[in-house]
Design an enzyme around this catalytic site. Structure first.
Site, PDB file in Angstrom:
ATOM      1  N   SER A  27     -10.119   6.939  13.824  1.00  0.00           N
ATOM      2  CA  SER A  27     -10.215   7.315  12.405  1.00  0.00           C
ATOM      3  C   SER A  27     -11.042   8.587  12.342  1.00  0.00           C
ATOM      4  CB  SER A  27     -10.922   6.198  11.629  1.00  0.00           C
ATOM      5  OG  SER A  27     -11.307   6.645  10.351  1.00  0.00           O
ATOM      6  N   TYR A  54     -17.574  -0.149  11.072  1.00  0.00           N
ATOM      7  CA  TYR A  54     -16.337   0.633  11.199  1.00  0.00           C
ATOM      8  C   TYR A  54     -16.568   1.873  12.065  1.00  0.00           C
ATOM      9  CZ  TYR A  54     -11.871   2.675   9.787  1.00  0.00           C
ATOM     10  OH  TYR A  54     -10.600   3.196   9.781  1.00  0.00           O
TER      11      TYR A  54
HETATM   12  N1  LIG Z   1      -5.233   4.121   5.757  1.00  0.00           N
HETATM   13  C1  LIG Z   1      -6.230   4.922   6.057  1.00  0.00           C
HETATM   14  O1  LIG Z   1      -6.768   5.650   5.196  1.00  0.00           O
HETATM   15  C2  LIG Z   1      -6.764   4.976   7.477  1.00  0.00           C
HETATM   16  C3  LIG Z   1      -7.602   6.046   7.842  1.00  0.00           C
HETATM   17  C4  LIG Z   1      -8.091   6.104   9.133  1.00  0.00           C
HETATM   18  C5  LIG Z   1      -7.743   5.141  10.067  1.00  0.00           C
HETATM   19  N2  LIG Z   1      -6.922   4.120   9.671  1.00  0.00           N
HETATM   20  C6  LIG Z   1      -6.632   3.095  10.675  1.00  0.00           C
HETATM   21  O2  LIG Z   1      -5.277   2.681  10.603  1.00  0.00           O
HETATM   22  C7  LIG Z   1      -5.181   1.271  10.882  1.00  0.00           C
HETATM   23  C8  LIG Z   1      -4.584   0.467   9.726  1.00  0.00           C
HETATM   24  O3  LIG Z   1      -4.309   1.291   8.724  1.00  0.00           O
HETATM   25  P1  LIG Z   1      -3.018   1.186   7.778  1.00  0.00           P
HETATM   26  O4  LIG Z   1      -3.307   2.189   6.757  1.00  0.00           O
HETATM   27  O5  LIG Z   1      -1.788   1.258   8.533  1.00  0.00           O
HETATM   28  O6  LIG Z   1      -3.281  -0.311   7.200  1.00  0.00           O
HETATM   29  P2  LIG Z   1      -2.389  -1.392   6.457  1.00  0.00           P
HETATM   30  O7  LIG Z   1      -3.368  -2.281   5.790  1.00  0.00           O
HETATM   31  O8  LIG Z   1      -1.340  -0.746   5.644  1.00  0.00           O
HETATM   32  O9  LIG Z   1      -1.688  -2.178   7.666  1.00  0.00           O
HETATM   33  C9  LIG Z   1      -2.419  -2.887   8.617  1.00  0.00           C
HETATM   34  C10 LIG Z   1      -1.495  -3.900   9.292  1.00  0.00           C
HETATM   35  O10 LIG Z   1      -2.242  -4.503  10.369  1.00  0.00           O
HETATM   36  C11 LIG Z   1      -1.963  -5.890  10.362  1.00  0.00           C
HETATM   37  N3  LIG Z   1      -3.067  -6.608  11.011  1.00  0.00           N
HETATM   38  C12 LIG Z   1      -4.311  -6.789  10.533  1.00  0.00           C
HETATM   39  N4  LIG Z   1      -5.024  -7.559  11.370  1.00  0.00           N
HETATM   40  C13 LIG Z   1      -4.203  -7.876  12.399  1.00  0.00           C
HETATM   41  C14 LIG Z   1      -4.348  -8.672  13.566  1.00  0.00           C
HETATM   42  N5  LIG Z   1      -5.502  -9.293  13.839  1.00  0.00           N
HETATM   43  N6  LIG Z   1      -3.306  -8.793  14.411  1.00  0.00           N
HETATM   44  C15 LIG Z   1      -2.127  -8.183  14.136  1.00  0.00           C
HETATM   45  N7  LIG Z   1      -1.924  -7.434  13.039  1.00  0.00           N
HETATM   46  C16 LIG Z   1      -2.943  -7.278  12.177  1.00  0.00           C
HETATM   47  C17 LIG Z   1      -1.823  -6.234   8.882  1.00  0.00           C
HETATM   48  O11 LIG Z   1      -1.121  -7.458   8.695  1.00  0.00           O
HETATM   49  C18 LIG Z   1      -1.077  -5.020   8.349  1.00  0.00           C
HETATM   50  O12 LIG Z   1       0.334  -5.206   8.377  1.00  0.00           O
HETATM   51  C19 LIG Z   1      -6.586   0.807  11.198  1.00  0.00           C
HETATM   52  O13 LIG Z   1      -6.810   0.880  12.582  1.00  0.00           O
HETATM   53  C20 LIG Z   1      -7.423   1.825  10.455  1.00  0.00           C
HETATM   54  O14 LIG Z   1      -8.729   1.934  10.977  1.00  0.00           O
HETATM   55  C21 LIG Z   1      -6.420   4.004   8.411  1.00  0.00           C
END
Ligand SMILES: NC(=O)c1ccc[n+]([C@@H]2O[C@H](COP(=O)([O-])OP(=O)(O)OC[C@H]3O[C@@H](n4cnc5c(N)ncnc54)[C@H](O)[C@@H]3O)[C@@H](O)[C@H]2O)c1
Length: 253
Positions: A141, A154
């Protein structure tokens, strides 16, 4: 198509960035294993990919469950005989400073954001070294390279993802395996809902982002999918151990 005949596992592919990454890999010819804890999310991603002419299958599991991960990856390896790409993407944000954050929240962050990436990589690595090639992408991130206010669990875990990525990259380059990290900034997905609630709603977050991000807006998931495709494909064939920050300029100010 630049990923033809490749098998890719994407964790957290049932929503948001993970889904967009899974979809673009499938569009480029990969068979995508949609690994997610949420069966409906996983099925929906698979349905969307197949409806667009791609190839995908669900793998419903909690990535923090070592046994489930081991069994799931073994089943994929047995069925397809190869795993070319692993995108470790599932992660969570647990808010709080040193004294506020629940110790259980810190432990959960470590288990999901770091340890699950470590385990999945460890499980696919023998196939990749045997094949003499493979790509691992770990989602960190912008919080993996920045101070992030009152987010100790985080930021600590996302910094650790970068250290772990560099270690894996250095140790496995001689086997032809590349390992890089992706650092998204603000991407409009359900992931941010707890933070939006903490901020006091949608208007508050919109003005926060307009002020904090030089490009003045959220990223759309499609703007993160393209860098994902770059990092998991041969387009980045001479890159390993690198950190790609895609944050609208947030880290430059
Ligand atoms: N969206 C943002 O602004 C952002 C920014 C920086 C980093 N990230 C990183 O991206 C990743 C998720 O972001 P996103 O925006 O795609 O989120 P999201 O919430 O849209 O999707 C996350 C998915 O992960 C699944 N998940 C959660 N826990 C799990 C587990 N224990 N086993 C299997 N699946 C699991 C959830 O069911 C969901 O479908 C994270 O690693 C986050 O740190 C996101």
């Amino acid at each position: 198509m630049i990923l033809e005949n490749r098998v890719a596992i994407v964790t957290g592919a049932g929503s948001g960035i993970g889904r967009a990454g899974a979809s673009i890999m499938a569009r480029e010819g990969a068979h995508v294993v949609v690994a997610d804890i949420n069966v409906m999310n996983a099925d929906e991603t698979v349905r969307e990919i197949v409806a667009s002419g791609g190839s995908a299958e669900p793998l419903v599991l909690d990535v923090t469950d070592d046994r489930a991960l081991e069994d799931g990856i073994a089943a994929i390896a047995a069925r397809h005989g190869r795993i070319d790409i692993l995108h470790n993407h599932a992660g969570a944000q647990v808010a709080g400073d040193l004294e506020q954050v629940a110790v259980a929240g810190f432990d959960k962050s470590w288990a999901l954001n770091v340890r699950a990436h470590f385990m999945a990589a460890r499980l696919v690595m023998p196939l990749m070294t045997r094949a003499g090639k493979g790509v691992i992408l770990n989602t960190s991130s912008s919080s993996g390279v920045l101070y992030d206010r009152e987010m100790i669990a985080y930021t600590t875990t996302k910094h650790a993802v970068i250290a772990m990525t560099r270690q894996m990259a250095g140790d496995y380059a001689k086997f032809g395996v590349r390992v890089n990290a992706l650092c998204p900034g603000w991407v409009d997905t359900p992931f941010n809902e707890p933070f939006i609630a903490q901020m006091g709603g949608r208007d508050a977050i919109e003005s926060y982002i307009a002020d904090k991000v030089p490009l003045g807006r959220w990223a759309d998931v499609s703007e993160i999918a393209e860098p994902i495709l770059f990092l998991v494909s041969d387009r980045s064939s001479y890159m390993t151990g690198q950190i790609l920050v895609v944050d609208g300029g947030e880290t430059v100010v």
